[in-house]
Design a protein around this motif. Structure first.
Motif, PDB file in Angstrom:
ATOM      1  N   GLU A  58       0.831  -1.211   0.000  1.00 30.02           N
ATOM      2  CA  GLU A  58       0.000   0.000   0.000  1.00 30.02           C
ATOM      3  C   GLU A  58       0.868   1.264   0.000  1.00 30.02           C
ATOM      4  O   GLU A  58       0.497   2.282  -0.607  1.00 30.02           O
ATOM      5  CB  GLU A  58      -0.936  -0.015   1.207  1.00 30.02           C
ATOM      6  CG  GLU A  58      -2.036  -1.058   1.080  1.00 30.02           C
ATOM      7  CD  GLU A  58      -2.883  -1.153   2.327  1.00 30.02           C
ATOM      8  OE1 GLU A  58      -2.435  -0.650   3.393  1.00 30.02           O
ATOM      9  OE2 GLU A  58      -3.994  -1.725   2.266  1.00 30.02           O
ATOM     10  N   ARG A  59       2.025   1.203   0.695  1.00 30.43           N
ATOM     11  CA  ARG A  59       2.942   2.352   0.660  1.00 30.43           C
ATOM     12  C   ARG A  59       3.437   2.609  -0.760  1.00 30.43           C
ATOM     13  O   ARG A  59       3.454   3.742  -1.260  1.00 30.43           O
ATOM     14  CB  ARG A  59       4.121   2.094   1.599  1.00 30.43           C
ATOM     15  CG  ARG A  59       5.099   3.278   1.699  1.00 30.43           C
ATOM     16  CD  ARG A  59       6.361   2.863   2.438  1.00 30.43           C
ATOM     17  NE  ARG A  59       7.138   1.901   1.665  1.00 30.43           N
ATOM     18  CZ  ARG A  59       7.918   2.240   0.645  1.00 30.43           C
ATOM     19  NH1 ARG A  59       8.026   3.513   0.244  1.00 30.43           N
ATOM     20  NH2 ARG A  59       8.602   1.313   0.004  1.00 30.43           N
ATOM     21  N   ILE A  60       3.857   1.536  -1.431  1.00 28.78           N
ATOM     22  CA  ILE A  60       4.326   1.665  -2.813  1.00 28.78           C
ATOM     23  C   ILE A  60       3.192   2.135  -3.724  1.00 28.78           C
ATOM     24  O   ILE A  60       3.381   2.977  -4.609  1.00 28.78           O
ATOM     25  CB  ILE A  60       4.895   0.325  -3.305  1.00 28.78           C
ATOM     26  CG1 ILE A  60       6.118  -0.072  -2.471  1.00 28.78           C
ATOM     27  CG2 ILE A  60       5.262   0.394  -4.777  1.00 28.78           C
ATOM     28  CD1 ILE A  60       6.652  -1.456  -2.767  1.00 28.78           C
ATOM     29  N   GLN A  61       2.008   1.581  -3.475  1.00 21.68           N
ATOM     30  CA  GLN A  61       0.843   1.971  -4.280  1.00 21.68           C
ATOM     31  C   GLN A  61       0.557   3.461  -4.137  1.00 21.68           C
ATOM     32  O   GLN A  61       0.286   4.165  -5.118  1.00 21.68           O
ATOM     33  CB  GLN A  61      -0.366   1.130  -3.859  1.00 21.68           C
ATOM     34  CG  GLN A  61      -1.636   1.452  -4.641  1.00 21.68           C
ATOM     35  CD  GLN A  61      -2.844   0.734  -4.051  1.00 21.68           C
ATOM     36  OE1 GLN A  61      -3.026   0.770  -2.825  1.00 21.68           O
ATOM     37  NE2 GLN A  61      -3.633   0.113  -4.890  1.00 21.68           N
ATOM     38  N   THR A  62       0.611   3.960  -2.893  1.00 18.57           N
ATOM     39  CA  THR A  62       0.347   5.383  -2.650  1.00 18.57           C
ATOM     40  C   THR A  62       1.383   6.254  -3.349  1.00 18.57           C
ATOM     41  O   THR A  62       1.056   7.272  -3.975  1.00 18.57           O
ATOM     42  CB  THR A  62       0.358   5.659  -1.143  1.00 18.57           C
ATOM     43  OG1 THR A  62      -0.656   4.866  -0.506  1.00 18.57           O
ATOM     44  CG2 THR A  62       0.102   7.135  -0.855  1.00 18.57           C
ATOM     45  N   GLN A  63       2.639   5.858  -3.266  1.00 16.73           N
ATOM     46  CA  GLN A  63       3.715   6.632  -3.897  1.00 16.73           C
ATOM     47  C   GLN A  63       3.563   6.670  -5.419  1.00 16.73           C
ATOM     48  O   GLN A  63       3.648   7.723  -6.046  1.00 16.73           O
ATOM     49  CB  GLN A  63       5.058   6.013  -3.518  1.00 16.73           C
ATOM     50  CG  GLN A  63       6.268   6.826  -3.966  1.00 16.73           C
ATOM     51  CD  GLN A  63       7.568   6.167  -3.523  1.00 16.73           C
ATOM     52  OE1 GLN A  63       7.635   4.959  -3.321  1.00 16.73           O
ATOM     53  NE2 GLN A  63       8.605   6.982  -3.363  1.00 16.73           N
ATOM     54  N   LEU A  64       3.298   5.510  -6.021  1.00 14.34           N
ATOM     55  CA  LEU A  64       3.134   5.453  -7.470  1.00 14.34           C
ATOM     56  C   LEU A  64       1.878   6.191  -7.930  1.00 14.34           C
ATOM     57  O   LEU A  64       1.893   6.907  -8.953  1.00 14.34           O
ATOM     58  CB  LEU A  64       3.089   3.990  -7.933  1.00 14.34           C
ATOM     59  CG  LEU A  64       4.384   3.184  -7.777  1.00 14.34           C
ATOM     60  CD1 LEU A  64       4.143   1.724  -8.112  1.00 14.34           C
ATOM     61  CD2 LEU A  64       5.488   3.762  -8.660  1.00 14.34           C
TER      62      LEU A  64
END
Length: 304
Positions: free
Chosen positions: A112-118
């Motif tokens: 979810e962290r990576i998803q938010t950043q992307l």
């Protein structure tokens, strides 16, 4: 001999020999007493038999009560053991499930962290391209491209592989349920199938087309030899696939010994069931490995 009155003695029996009652009584009493002796002995024997019968009835009643209590106790212990094992299995299941859920939850947080950043980067650039002026887009190009390049370079597809599998399973002993259905035995025969045992090579190995043999030792509940009893003995060889069955032969030899023989028809792993009075003996079913005959054996010599 008959009783007569005093007048008959004078009138009808004056020439006959007779005794007075007082003189004849002791002799006749002795005869009657002697006649009673067999009756007395038989009566004593019947009385003793009835006492033995009553004692046997009491013993059977006491045995029934004791065995019923043992059955209740045994099955209570089984239920407690099963409940304890059930609790252990559920506890182990919860432990494994929680471990997997914890690992996957932590991995989900990272995803979810990576998803938010992307997503943030994608929305920002897309919106800038849609609403920004040419000067604004040219001005932001270099830092945005650099940031996107660094961000995508850090991204590794392998990192998206799930760290845990949904592979929780339960394995049980397949023989347990059938064994439970046949657990215990109440019987009146002096022979104890669970203590009878067999010996011989035929309990382990055999050859296709050749006789395999074993010896059955029949004993009672105390492990003593049952020499004078004829018991029902059966022998069956079953393939592990269940598609082949060979009935063996049983012959009483002497004392408590029985000769068992069978002739396999195919190679492979088999189960040899030896039963006394319909119940498996100790160790039965036995695992028997059946091999093909070797060159020079009777099997090939006969065919040649």
């Amino acid at each position: 001999e008959e009783l007569i009155c005093r007048d008959c003695i004078v009138r009808d029996h004056r020439d006959h020999q007779y005794d007075l009652i007082s003189a004849a009584f002791p002799k006749h009493k002795e005869v009657l007493t002697d006649c009673l002796q067999p009756v007395k002995r038989q009566l004593e024997a019947v009385d003793e038999a009835i006492e033995s019968l009553d004692a046997r009835l009491r013993a059977i009643s006491e045995q029934r009560m004791a065995i019923e209590a043992d059955i209740h106790t045994t099955f209570q212990q089984l239920q407690e053991a099963l409940e304890e094992r059930k609790t252990e299995l559920i506890g182990r299941l919860d432990q494994l499930a929680q471990q997997k859920q914890k690992s996957l939850t932590a991995q989900k947080g990272e995803f979810e962290r990576i998803q938010t950043q992307l997503s943030s980067c994608y929305r920002f650039v897309s919106e800038s391209l849609r609403t920004g002026s040419e000067a604004e887009i040219l001005g932001m190009k270099k830092p945005v491209v650099q940031q996107i390049t660094e961000m995508t370079a850090e991204f590794k597809p392998d990192a998206l592989a799930l760290v845990e599998q949904a592979d929780l399973k339960l394995t049980t002993t397949t023989e347990l349920l059938p064994a439970c259905k046949q657990f215990g035995k109440v019987y009146t025969h002096p022979v104890c199938p669970e203590k009878c045992h067999a010996t011989g090579k035929g309990l382990e190995t055999a050859t296709v087309g050749e006789q395999a043999t074993a010896t059955l030792h029949v004993v009672d509940t105390e492990g003593k030899e049952c020499q004078k009893l004829m018991v029902e003995v059966s022998c069956t060889l079953l393939s592990c696939t269940g598609d082949t069955s060979v009935k063996g032969t049983v012959k009483k030899r002497r004392g408590n010994l029985y000769d068992i023989s069978y002739q396999p028809t195919r190679r492979g792993r088999h189960q040899l069931h030896i039963k006394v009075e319909g119940w498996n003996i100790r160790g039965s079913p036995f695992t028997v490995i059946v091999a093909e005959p070797t060159l020079g054996s009777n099997y090939f010599s006969t065919r040649w």
